[in-house]
Design a protein around this motif. Structure first.
Motif, PDB file in Angstrom:
ATOM      1  N   PHE A 182      -0.585   1.268  -5.025  1.00  0.00           N
ATOM      2  CA  PHE A 182      -1.849   0.597  -5.371  1.00  0.00           C
ATOM      3  C   PHE A 182      -2.966   1.081  -4.454  1.00  0.00           C
ATOM      4  CE2 PHE A 182      -1.292  -2.618  -8.648  1.00  0.00           C
ATOM      5  CZ  PHE A 182       0.086  -2.612  -8.794  1.00  0.00           C
ATOM      6  N   GLN A 183      -4.091   1.418  -5.057  1.00  0.00           N
ATOM      7  CA  GLN A 183      -5.296   1.803  -4.307  1.00  0.00           C
ATOM      8  C   GLN A 183      -6.064   0.533  -3.953  1.00  0.00           C
ATOM      9  OE1 GLN A 183      -6.779   5.280  -3.734  1.00  0.00           O
ATOM     10  NE2 GLN A 183      -7.510   3.849  -2.201  1.00  0.00           N
ATOM     11  N   VAL A 184      -6.430   0.401  -2.697  1.00  0.00           N
ATOM     12  CA  VAL A 184      -7.239  -0.747  -2.280  1.00  0.00           C
ATOM     13  C   VAL A 184      -8.490  -0.271  -1.539  1.00  0.00           C
ATOM     14  CG1 VAL A 184      -5.320  -2.380  -2.147  1.00  0.00           C
ATOM     15  CG2 VAL A 184      -5.920  -1.034  -0.124  1.00  0.00           C
ATOM     16  N   ASN A 189     -14.597  -8.625   1.714  1.00  0.00           N
ATOM     17  CA  ASN A 189     -14.383  -8.338   0.287  1.00  0.00           C
ATOM     18  C   ASN A 189     -13.339  -7.235   0.117  1.00  0.00           C
ATOM     19  OD1 ASN A 189     -16.693 -10.022  -0.573  1.00  0.00           O
ATOM     20  ND2 ASN A 189     -17.879  -8.431   0.459  1.00  0.00           N
ATOM     21  N   THR A 190     -12.371  -7.483  -0.737  1.00  0.00           N
ATOM     22  CA  THR A 190     -11.386  -6.438  -1.037  1.00  0.00           C
ATOM     23  C   THR A 190     -11.141  -6.401  -2.540  1.00  0.00           C
ATOM     24  OG1 THR A 190      -9.548  -7.986  -0.750  1.00  0.00           O
ATOM     25  CG2 THR A 190     -10.102  -6.606   1.151  1.00  0.00           C
ATOM     26  N   VAL A 191     -10.862  -5.204  -3.021  1.00  0.00           N
ATOM     27  CA  VAL A 191     -10.468  -5.038  -4.423  1.00  0.00           C
ATOM     28  C   VAL A 191      -9.267  -4.101  -4.485  1.00  0.00           C
ATOM     29  CG1 VAL A 191     -12.770  -5.395  -5.433  1.00  0.00           C
ATOM     30  CG2 VAL A 191     -12.068  -3.079  -4.753  1.00  0.00           C
ATOM     31  N   HIS A 192      -8.511  -4.223  -5.561  1.00  0.00           N
ATOM     32  CA  HIS A 192      -7.514  -3.189  -5.853  1.00  0.00           C
ATOM     33  C   HIS A 192      -8.044  -2.412  -7.040  1.00  0.00           C
ATOM     34  CE1 HIS A 192      -5.594  -4.397  -9.675  1.00  0.00           C
ATOM     35  NE2 HIS A 192      -5.932  -5.622  -9.339  1.00  0.00           N
ATOM     36  N   LEU A 193      -7.714  -1.128  -7.058  1.00  0.00           N
ATOM     37  CA  LEU A 193      -8.216  -0.238  -8.116  1.00  0.00           C
ATOM     38  C   LEU A 193      -7.066   0.258  -8.987  1.00  0.00           C
ATOM     39  CD1 LEU A 193     -10.799   1.592  -5.841  1.00  0.00           C
ATOM     40  CD2 LEU A 193     -11.236  -0.264  -7.460  1.00  0.00           C
ATOM     41  N   GLY A 194      -6.081  -0.620  -9.139  1.00  0.00           N
ATOM     42  CA  GLY A 194      -4.944  -0.264  -9.972  1.00  0.00           C
ATOM     43  C   GLY A 194      -3.958   0.623  -9.234  1.00  0.00           C
ATOM     44  N   GLU A 195      -2.976   1.086 -10.011  1.00  0.00           N
ATOM     45  CA  GLU A 195      -1.885   1.845  -9.399  1.00  0.00           C
ATOM     46  C   GLU A 195      -1.875   3.296  -9.874  1.00  0.00           C
ATOM     47  OE1 GLU A 195      -1.689   0.172 -12.080  1.00  0.00           O
ATOM     48  OE2 GLU A 195      -0.205   1.053 -13.441  1.00  0.00           O
ATOM     49  N   VAL A 232      -1.654  -7.584  -3.529  1.00  0.00           N
ATOM     50  CA  VAL A 232      -2.017  -6.531  -2.576  1.00  0.00           C
ATOM     51  C   VAL A 232      -3.447  -6.736  -2.057  1.00  0.00           C
ATOM     52  CG1 VAL A 232      -2.489  -4.057  -2.405  1.00  0.00           C
ATOM     53  CG2 VAL A 232      -0.369  -4.823  -3.465  1.00  0.00           C
ATOM     54  N   ALA A 233      -4.380  -7.006  -2.957  1.00  0.00           N
ATOM     55  CA  ALA A 233      -5.782  -7.173  -2.549  1.00  0.00           C
ATOM     56  C   ALA A 233      -5.931  -8.370  -1.607  1.00  0.00           C
ATOM     57  CB  ALA A 233      -6.670  -7.329  -3.781  1.00  0.00           C
ATOM     58  N   THR A 286      -3.848   2.821   0.631  1.00  0.00           N
ATOM     59  CA  THR A 286      -2.883   2.870  -0.462  1.00  0.00           C
ATOM     60  C   THR A 286      -1.623   2.148  -0.033  1.00  0.00           C
ATOM     61  OG1 THR A 286      -3.737   5.004  -1.193  1.00  0.00           O
ATOM     62  CG2 THR A 286      -1.554   4.389  -1.963  1.00  0.00           C
ATOM     63  N   VAL A 287      -1.215   1.181  -0.841  1.00  0.00           N
ATOM     64  CA  VAL A 287      -0.010   0.424  -0.547  1.00  0.00           C
ATOM     65  C   VAL A 287       1.097   0.957  -1.455  1.00  0.00           C
ATOM     66  CG1 VAL A 287       0.992  -1.884  -0.374  1.00  0.00           C
ATOM     67  CG2 VAL A 287      -1.441  -1.549   0.085  1.00  0.00           C
ATOM     68  N   GLU A 288       2.117   1.528  -0.824  1.00  0.00           N
ATOM     69  CA  GLU A 288       3.184   2.205  -1.564  1.00  0.00           C
ATOM     70  C   GLU A 288       4.366   1.290  -1.844  1.00  0.00           C
ATOM     71  OE1 GLU A 288       2.834   6.766   0.140  1.00  0.00           O
ATOM     72  OE2 GLU A 288       4.635   5.613   0.549  1.00  0.00           O
ATOM     73  N   PHE A 289       4.863   1.378  -3.075  1.00  0.00           N
ATOM     74  CA  PHE A 289       6.029   0.582  -3.475  1.00  0.00           C
ATOM     75  C   PHE A 289       7.083   1.455  -4.123  1.00  0.00           C
ATOM     76  CE2 PHE A 289       2.524  -2.426  -3.582  1.00  0.00           C
ATOM     77  CZ  PHE A 289       3.078  -3.554  -2.988  1.00  0.00           C
ATOM     78  N   LEU A 290       8.317   1.005  -4.006  1.00  0.00           N
ATOM     79  CA  LEU A 290       9.362   1.475  -4.900  1.00  0.00           C
ATOM     80  C   LEU A 290       9.431   0.407  -5.975  1.00  0.00           C
ATOM     81  CD1 LEU A 290      12.035   2.719  -2.341  1.00  0.00           C
ATOM     82  CD2 LEU A 290      10.312   4.060  -3.574  1.00  0.00           C
ATOM     83  N   TYR A 291       9.623   0.821  -7.221  1.00  0.00           N
ATOM     84  CA  TYR A 291       9.647  -0.106  -8.351  1.00  0.00           C
ATOM     85  C   TYR A 291      10.923   0.154  -9.132  1.00  0.00           C
ATOM     86  CZ  TYR A 291       8.181  -2.190 -12.832  1.00  0.00           C
ATOM     87  OH  TYR A 291       8.097  -2.934 -13.977  1.00  0.00           O
TER      88      TYR A 291
END
Ligand code: MV4
Length: 448
Positions: free
Chosen positions: A211-213, A220-226, A259-260, A273-278
Motif C-alpha cells: 500500500f502506498q501512503v 493528515n494521511t491518505v492511502h493511494l491504494g495498492e 494502513v492510513a 510503502t507498507v508491504e504485505f504478504l497476502y
C-alpha cells in the motif's frame, strides 16, 4: 517553497524528480560520477557537480561529496530518489545538520523501519496485522524451537537488518532450525554487521501486495491504494500492477483504511510503502519502505497524482491538498521494468544504444534516461526504462501493453523487452493467477 533541489541519484529516477521540480519552478542540481558525464539527468539539470569516480561507494554514496555539492550550489533540499542513500538515516541526519531539507520522512522513522523487528512491533501496536512469529528477536536455539513448535513448521528465519532477501532461511523441520540460524546469522553479520534474527511462520504461496501512503506534518494521511509486485526474480521486481488482480474494492478500502490510520498515529511524514504478504484472503505485514519507489508510476497512473510533487510539497510543511474521499482510482496500470540484460539469463548487457524509439499514444508513459548514442555504463543497476501503461480496465491495459512493447525499439544492447512479451502471452499472467513463486517457475519452464 524550495528554490533549488539537489537530486542525489542518477538514471530515470533523477530525470523523474527533475521533471517534477521543473514544473514546480524549482531549480535542480544534478550530481554525477565520472561515468555519468553524458547522462540525461546531467544534461537537463540547471547545474551539475561531479562527485567522484564510477563506483557508487565513491560517488552516489559519497556523503561528504554530496553535502559539499549542495553547499556550493546553495541547494535548500536534497531528494535521494530510491536506492543509494534514500533509506540511510545517518544521511538524513547529516543533511539536517547542514540546514538542508531531506525530502523524505524523519531520520527516526527511517531508522525505525530499517530495523525489521522494531518495524513489525510498531505495525502490530498500530493495528496492522503481522505474520505470526517471535515477539522480538530470537536469542537462542531453545527459544526458537519453542516458538517454531507453537506456530508450526515451516518457519522462516529472518535478519532484523535484512533486505533484498539476504539473511533469510526457510526451515521445514526442527533439525534444520539450528543450521538455518547459524547460516542466516553469518550472512546477516557479513552483509549488515548485525546478526540479530527473528522468526515467522513461512507462507508458501503468498502474493506481494503493498500500500502506498502519504502523510503531511499536520496529521493528515491518505492511502493511494495498492500495487501487486508478486512478479519478481531473486528479489528483483520485474513487473508491477495496480490495482492487484487479487483484491476487491472492499478489501482495498478496509486494508487501506487500517494502513492510513496506523501511519497517522505514527506521525509519519512523506511517502511510504507498507508491504504485505497476502494469502487466502489475509494480509500479513512484512516491512515498510520509507522512500519513493521504482514502481510509484502505476499508482500515479490510476490516481492522477504526481507523487514526487506531493512528496516535495509535504517536505516544505504544506498540507495535503486532498482527503481520502478525494482520491479516486481510475482503471488499471501495469509497469514493465526494462533492464539492460539478457531476457532469459539476465546476464548484464551494458553498451551503446544504437537505436531508440519509445512507444507513445494514449495512457502510455515511458520513464527512461536513454537516448540514441548513449552508452549504458556497467557500474550501476541495469534498469534502463520503465514502460507504464493504463487502461480503463485490466484487459484494455494488457492490450495497450502488448501494442506498446511491440513499438518499443532499443537497439545495440540486449533488454528484457522480449521477457515482457513472453509474459503477456501467458494465460496465468493474463488471468492474474500468480504469486511470488510463479515467475521463477515460469522462467525454469522457458530455459530449454
Ligand atoms: C516471507 C516469505 C514467506 N513467509 N515471510 C522476501 C524478502 C523480504 N522482504 C520478505 N520476503 C519474504 N518473506 C514469510 N513469513 C516470503 C518472502 C519472499 C518474497 C516476498 C515478497 C516478494 C518476493 C519474495 C520472494 C521470495 C520470498
Amino acid at each position: 517553497m524550495f528554490e533549488k533541489i539537489l537530486i542525489a541519484n542518477r538514471g530515470e529516477i533523477a530525470l523523474r524528480i527533475h521533471r517534477a521540480c521543473r514544473e514546480m519552478g524549482i531549480a535542480t542540481v544534478a550530481v554525477h560520477s565520472t561515468a555519468d558525464e553524458n547522462a540525461m539527468h546531467v544534461r537537463l539539470a540547471d547545474e551539475s557537480v561531479c562527485i567522484g569516480p564510477p563506483p557508487a561507494a565513491d560517488s552516489y554514496l559519497n556523503i561528504p561529496a554530496i553535502i559539499s555539492a549542495a553547499e556550493v550550489t546553495g541547494a535548500d533540499a536534497i531528494h535521494p530518489g530510491y536506492g543509494f542513500l534514500s533509506e540511510n538515516a545517518r544521511f538524513a541526519d547529516i543533511v539536517a545538520e547542514h540546514s538542508i531539507t531531506f525530502i523524505g520522512p524523519t531520520a527516526e522513522h527511517i531508522r525505525l523501519m530499517g530495523d525489521k523487528i522494531a518495524a513489525k512491533e510498531t505495525a502490530k501496536r498500530l493495528g496492522i496485522p503481522v505474520v505470526p512469529g517471535s515477539e522480538g528477536s530470537i536469542d537462542s536455539l531453545a527459544e526458537a524451537e519453542k516458538i517454531a513448535d507453537a506456530i508450526g513448521y515451516p518457519v522462516i528465519v529472518k535478519a532484523a537488518s535484512g533486505g533484498g532477501g539476504r539473511g533469510m532461511k526457510v526451515v521445514r523441520t526442527p533439525d534444520e532450525l539450528g543450521p538455518a540460524m547459524s547460516a542466516a546469522g553469518t550472512e546477516a553479520k557479513a552483509a549488515f554487521g548485525d546478526d540479530t534474527l527473528y522468526l515467522e511462520k513461512f507462507l508458501e504461496r503468498p502474493r506481494h501486495i503493498e500500500f502506498q501512503v502519504l502523510g503531511d506534518m499536520h496529521g493528515n494521511t491518505v492511502h493511494l491504494g495498492e500495487r501487486d509486485c508478486s512478479l519478481q526474480r531473486r528479489h528483483q521486481k520485474i513487473l508491477e500492477e495496480a490495482p492487484s488482480p487479487a483484491l476487491n474494492d472492499k478489501e482495498r478500502e478496509r486494508m487501506g483504511g487500517i494502513v492510513a490510520k496506523a501511519i497517522s498515529k505514527l506521525g509519519y511524514i512523506g511517502l511510504g510503502t507498507v508491504e504485505f504478504l497476502y494469502e487466502n484472503g489475509e494480509f500479513y505485514f512484512i516491512e515498510m519502505n520509507t522512500r519513493l519507489q521504482v514502481e510509484h508510476p502505476v499508482t500515479e497512473m490510476i490516481t492522477g497524482l504526481d507523487l514526487v510533487r506531493e512528496q516535495i510539497r509535504v517536505a516544505t510543511g504544506a498540507k495535503l491538498p486532498f482527503r481520502q474521499k478525494d482520491i479516486k482510482f481510475r482503471g488499471h496500470a501495469i509497469e514493465c521494468r526494462i533492464n539492460a540484460e539478457d531476457p532469459l539469463t539476465f546476464a548484464p548487457s551494458p553498451g551503446k544504444i544504437a537505436e531508440y524509439h519509445p512507444p507513445g499514444g494514449l495512457d502510455v508513459r515511458v520513464d527512461s534516461a536513454l537516448y540514441a548514442g548513449y552508452t549504458v555504463p556497467p557500474y550501476y543497476d541495469s534498469l534502463i526504462s520503465k514502460l507504464i501503461v493504463r487502461g480503463t480496465n485490466r484487459n484494455e491495459c494488457l492490450l495497450r501493453l502488448r501494442r506498446s512493447l511491440e513499438e518499443y525499439v532499443i537497439g545495440g544492447i540486449k533488454t528484457t523487452i522480449p521477457l515482457h512479451q513472453l509474459l503477456i502471452g501467458n494465460d496465468d499472467f493474463v488471468n492474474g493467477a500468480y504469486n511470488i513463486n510463479w515467475l521463477e517457475a515460469f522462467l525454469r519452464d522457458h530455459e530449454g
